[in-house]
Each structure stands twice: as C-alpha cells, then as structure tokens.
Design a protein around this motif. Structure first.
Motif, mmCIF file in Angstrom:
data_model
loop_
_atom_site.group_PDB
_atom_site.id
_atom_site.type_symbol
_atom_site.label_atom_id
_atom_site.label_comp_id
_atom_site.label_asym_id
_atom_site.label_seq_id
_atom_site.Cartn_x
_atom_site.Cartn_y
_atom_site.Cartn_z
ATOM 1 N N VAL A 87 -0.114 5.950 5.495
ATOM 2 C CA VAL A 87 -0.714 4.631 5.383
ATOM 3 C C VAL A 87 -1.129 4.148 6.763
ATOM 4 N N THR A 138 -3.717 0.198 4.404
ATOM 5 C CA THR A 138 -4.579 1.072 3.618
ATOM 6 C C THR A 138 -3.831 2.363 3.310
ATOM 7 N N ALA A 139 -3.777 2.720 2.033
ATOM 8 C CA ALA A 139 -3.181 3.993 1.628
ATOM 9 C C ALA A 139 -4.231 5.090 1.753
ATOM 10 N N ALA A 189 0.838 -1.199 0.000
ATOM 11 C CA ALA A 189 0.000 0.000 0.000
ATOM 12 C C ALA A 189 0.873 1.249 0.000
ATOM 13 N N THR A 190 0.593 2.171 -0.931
ATOM 14 C CA THR A 190 1.424 3.352 -1.128
ATOM 15 C C THR A 190 0.556 4.605 -1.199
ATOM 16 N N SER A 191 0.873 5.581 -0.358
ATOM 17 C CA SER A 191 0.215 6.884 -0.396
ATOM 18 C C SER A 191 1.205 7.909 -0.944
#
Length: 286
Positions: free
Chosen positions: A140, A120-121, A90-92
């Motif tokens: 994240v 969760t991003a 997961a990447t924000s």
C-alpha cells in the motif's frame, strides 16, 4: 476503552480472542518515541490462517497499546478475512496459493493495510514462483507526516536447508524490486515471515548494516533504543517446553535506511493464537 474505529470482530472467534491473552515483551525505548510525529507504527503477524489470530491483531490495532493509525503487514491471510481488513482501510492482497483455507474464498496469501485515510492499495508485486506458491509483495502507498511510504507484506518459502538457496533468491529479488522504489522522497517498508534467522545468508540482501549486509534496510530492532548494527531482535516463533528451546526470530519489519533514523524506534512482541508472536512497534522516519 471506547473503540476509536468501527470494525467488526469476526463473530465465530470473538470469544476465543477475548479469552486468549499474552504477555508483551519490549526492547526499551523512550516512552515518547511512539508518539513522535516522525514515526510510523507497524504491526506484522503470521496469522497461520486463524481467525482468532486476526482478532488479536484487530484488538491490538484498536487499543491504547498502539494508539492512532498504523500499517498492518499480515501473512497467511485467508480470502474470507479480506472484508474485515478492507473496513479498516486500503488493503492489498497477494494470493500466494489456492485451496488452503476453508470457507467461500479459499485463497491464502499476504495482506498490507493502512488503517488511516488517503492510502492506495497496489496490485500485487510478483517475486518468484515455486510449485503451487506465487511468492510476492502486497503493498500500500500512504503518506505520514508529509513523507511518502510504500509498505509491503511478504512470506518466504518455509522448509529447512533444502530451501536455503531459494530463500536467498527471494530476498535478492525483493532487493532488486525495492531498489527501484526507494528514493529521497519515498520510504519503503517490508515486513513478514522470512523463515530465516538473523545472520543467515538469505537475510544479507535485506540488511544495510551488520555482518554480511548487502541490502538497503534497517530492521525494527536496529531502530529500538539508541539504534545499533546488530542483526538480532525479539524471538517471534517457537517455544520453551520441557527444556527444549525452539524460540527464534524469523519475522521482521524492515525500513529503508535512507528514509529512517537509527534510533528512536521501538520493537515489541505479543503472544497470539498463531504459532508466531505479533511483532509491532514504531519506525523512526528520516
């Protein structure tokens, strides 16, 4: 070693990444600290828009030096680097400004990644804007050993004394935003390039301990070894050349004091093709 994760090295710079090496410096900590179930590993680095610096981080994340899963908090990330990061987990991404990178996606910003599963991003959390820069937090949400963690990457305004006041406004904004996130059931981590040294007034809003402290966070150096209140740590930027020493700490990894312990962590740095050193280690969770 045999890779434990599938992730593509960016071919254009793979040879460079292999050739570039750097000595690791360490603050002493018990060898078992990083393996303890009540810690989370973090790697923070200003890539300076360099693919070779990203490859250095990817190699470190997939090595015996930093075994297992970890949080990556990256700054000066180019948009074209995001596909490689998203393959890790997961990447924000907080796009701070446009037109500063070459390639198809010229956005420049900060990224937070969890290389494990189940994260969760989040959408970028805005802080303040100035000129072409939209400063913010890329975050994240994840779980580690049953504890909820929100981990965020940021980059504060560069510049000298003329930007001191605005850097202080940014750290106070981070304090205001994260105050609403920190709780007995959630640990908050904020890391990145703050462009200010320990002890500078702009950092008061981050530190919970030490001179002038007005925040709710411990810095990773304060958790290394037996823990301490000193606002210090390994240097992360600059160099020693011809008798001129510009080495200084301007990169940080903070963890909410209420969700962490004051000892049992570790702080390490490693050279990179970037003009910043990689800052990494283990944060002891409360």
């Amino acid at each position: 070693m045999t890779s434990t994760r599938t992730r593509p090295l960016l071919a254009a710079a793979a040879a460079v990444a292999v050739a570039l090496t750097g000595a690791v410096t360490t603050v002493a900590a018990a060898p078992s600290a990083e393996a303890a179930p009540s810690t989370v590993r973090v790697i923070s680095h200003n890539l300076e828009k360099k693919t070779s610096a990203l490859n250095k981080v990817l190699d470190l994340a997939d090595s015996d030096t930093v075994p297992g899963k970890e949080i990556l908090l990256l700054q000066e990330v180019c948009g074209d680097m995001l596909p490689a990061l998203r393959k890790l987990g997961a990447t924000s991404f907080n796009p701070r400004r446009t037109g500063k990178c070459s390639g198809e996606d010229t956005r420049l910003g900060e990224a937070a990644v969890w290389t494990g599963s189940g994260a969760t991003a989040l959408e970028p959390q805005p802080l303040l804007t100035k000129g072409e820069h939209a400063y913010g937090l890329a975050c994240v949400d994840l779980k580690k050993d049953g504890r909820s963690i929100r981990a965020c990457s940021t980059h504060l305004v560069a510049g000298g004394k003329d930007e001191t006041e605005f850097r202080g406004r940014l750290t106070r904004k981070i304090r205001s935003v994260t105050n609403d996130w920190i709780s007995p059931s959630r640990t908050v981590i904020v890391g990145g390039d703050f462009n200010a040294r320990p002890g500078f007034e702009a950092m008061d809003a981050m530190y919970a301990d030490g001179k002038g402290a007005q925040g709710k966070f411990r810095e990773i150096a304060q958790t290394a070894g037996a823990g301490n209140d000193a606002q210090s740590g390994r240097w992360t930027c600059g160099r020693l050349t011809d008798g001129r020493d510009t080495r200084r700490k301007i990169d940080y990894v903070f963890v909410s004091k209420s969700g962490s312990r004051d000892g049992g962590g570790s702080e390490r740095t490693m050279a990179s093709p970037s003009n910043h050193r990689i800052l990494f280690g283990a944060l002891p969770l409360g």
